[in-house]
Design an enzyme around this catalytic site. Structure first.
Site, PDB file in Angstrom:
ATOM      1  N   HIS A  84      -5.613  -6.620   2.793  1.00 33.38           N
ATOM      2  CA  HIS A  84      -4.306  -7.192   2.444  1.00 33.38           C
ATOM      3  C   HIS A  84      -3.154  -6.429   3.098  1.00 33.38           C
ATOM      4  CE1 HIS A  84      -4.187  -4.241  -1.026  1.00 33.38           C
ATOM      5  NE2 HIS A  84      -2.909  -4.245  -0.731  1.00 33.38           N
ATOM      6  N   ASP A 130     -11.872  -6.455   0.221  1.00 26.51           N
ATOM      7  CA  ASP A 130     -10.554  -6.025   0.701  1.00 26.51           C
ATOM      8  C   ASP A 130     -10.708  -4.795   1.596  1.00 26.51           C
ATOM      9  OD1 ASP A 130      -7.846  -5.801   1.024  1.00 26.51           O
ATOM     10  OD2 ASP A 130      -7.398  -5.281  -1.071  1.00 26.51           O
ATOM     11  N   GLN A 219       1.854   0.564  -6.114  1.00 24.48           N
ATOM     12  CA  GLN A 219       2.433   0.020  -4.888  1.00 24.48           C
ATOM     13  C   GLN A 219       2.786   1.131  -3.902  1.00 24.48           C
ATOM     14  OE1 GLN A 219       4.992  -2.099  -7.744  1.00 24.48           O
ATOM     15  NE2 GLN A 219       5.319  -3.467  -6.024  1.00 24.48           N
ATOM     16  N   GLY A 220       2.543   0.857  -2.639  1.00 24.91           N
ATOM     17  CA  GLY A 220       2.752   1.851  -1.595  1.00 24.91           C
ATOM     18  C   GLY A 220       1.501   2.631  -1.280  1.00 24.91           C
ATOM     19  N   ASP A 221       0.510   2.566  -2.188  1.00 24.27           N
ATOM     20  CA  ASP A 221      -0.749   3.288  -1.989  1.00 24.27           C
ATOM     21  C   ASP A 221      -1.845   2.398  -1.424  1.00 24.27           C
ATOM     22  OD1 ASP A 221       0.249   5.729  -3.040  1.00 24.27           O
ATOM     23  OD2 ASP A 221      -0.039   4.957  -5.068  1.00 24.27           O
ATOM     24  N   SER A 222      -1.604   1.092  -1.323  1.00 29.22           N
ATOM     25  CA  SER A 222      -2.616   0.169  -0.828  1.00 29.22           C
ATOM     26  C   SER A 222      -3.273   0.668   0.451  1.00 29.22           C
ATOM     27  CB  SER A 222      -1.985  -1.196  -0.528  1.00 29.22           C
ATOM     28  OG  SER A 222      -1.914  -1.997  -1.669  1.00 29.22           O
TER      29      SER A 222
END
Length: 271
Positions: A84, A130, A219-222
């Site tokens: 993603h 993913d 969020q931001g760690d994906s």
């Protein structure tokens, strides 16, 4: 970021920025019984760490330096991240920053991307499989992390200690310029299935987190690493930061791409 039952852990403020360069940035919601998510975009309950201690961790940025995802070096010119993070992107849209504890500190290496591989069975609606591999235009000097394989069942056992790393937004609500980490126990497939009925796929996902919440990726760690350590001390990539209900909420562990399930396909990309 809109409230959503299944929140991708892409940087919450990235959508508008990344849209201008073609990088996908979206929230995927379940079709049934949506529940609100109290979005808290950070590695929660963690602490600062260094790239010297974790040389395999990289940041993915836009060409102008906006960090939107993380990744893991698995070979000198290969980085594993989340599908993603890369879906809808061209190689020119993404840069890989290696060898920096502080993203603004300079040093390290900024590599371009020459190829993007996405798991052939990636399902952006169900968030299954993913996983993505980036091929870089230069070889990195930082030590890679080993991939977990199907023989590493102990690393996926309930209660096994794992560590997630990234540059997500801090508790203050501002982006972290410094690499951070947090230890979280792996949860059982039954626990995760109960938390996410109809959404958790044990064949391609693994969960980690505390029942009481308080420690999590967000969020931001994906795309960043969930790391386990074998009995002989070998550090292995067991998960890829993917999604979850809010962040660090009680009874809703973080969900990660299950690297052991992707081992052979990723190894083919490494060569």
């Amino acid at each position: 970021m809109a409230e959503a039952r299944r929140l991708l852990r892409l940087a919450g403020v990235a959508a508008a920025v990344l849209a201008s360069v073609g990088v996908a940035a979206s929230v995927s919601t379940a079709s049934a019984d949506p529940a609100p998510a109290d979005v808290q975009p950070n590695i929660i309950g963690g602490e600062e760490t260094t790239i010297e201690e974790n040389p395999f961790v990289v940041a993915l940025t836009t060409p102008d330096g906006f960090q939107f995802c993380g990744g893991s070096i698995v070979a000198p010119n290969k980085v594993v991240t989340a599908a993603h993070c890369t879906e809808g992107s061209s190689p020119a849209d993404i840069q890989v920053v290696a060898g920096r504890t502080s993203l603004s500190g300079g040093g390290g290496t900024v590599a371009g991307v020459t190829d993007i591989w996405i798991h052939p069975d990636w399902d952006s609606g169900a968030l299954i499989n993913d996983a993505s591999v980036l091929t870089l235009d230069t070889e990195l000097s930082q030590a890679p992390i080993a991939l977990a394989s199907p023989s590493d069942g102990d690393l996926y056992a309930e209660g096994a200690t794992s560590t997630v790393l990234g540059w997500g937004v801090t508790d203050s609500g501002s982006p972290s310029d410094t690499l951070r980490k947090v230890d979280v126990p792996v949860t059982s497939d039954d626990t995760c299935s109960s938390a996410y009925p109809g959404s958790y796929d044990p064949a391609s996902m693994v969960c980690a987190g505390l029942p009481e919440g308080g420690k999590d990726s967000c969020q931001g760690d994906s795309g960043g690493p969930l790391e386990g350590v074998t009995a002989d001390g070998t550090r292995k990539l067991i998960g890829i930061v993917s999604w979850g209900q809010g962040c660090a909420e009680p009874n809703f562990p973080g969900v990660y791409g299950r690297v052991a399930a992707f081992h052979d396909l990723i190894q083919q990309q490494i060569g």
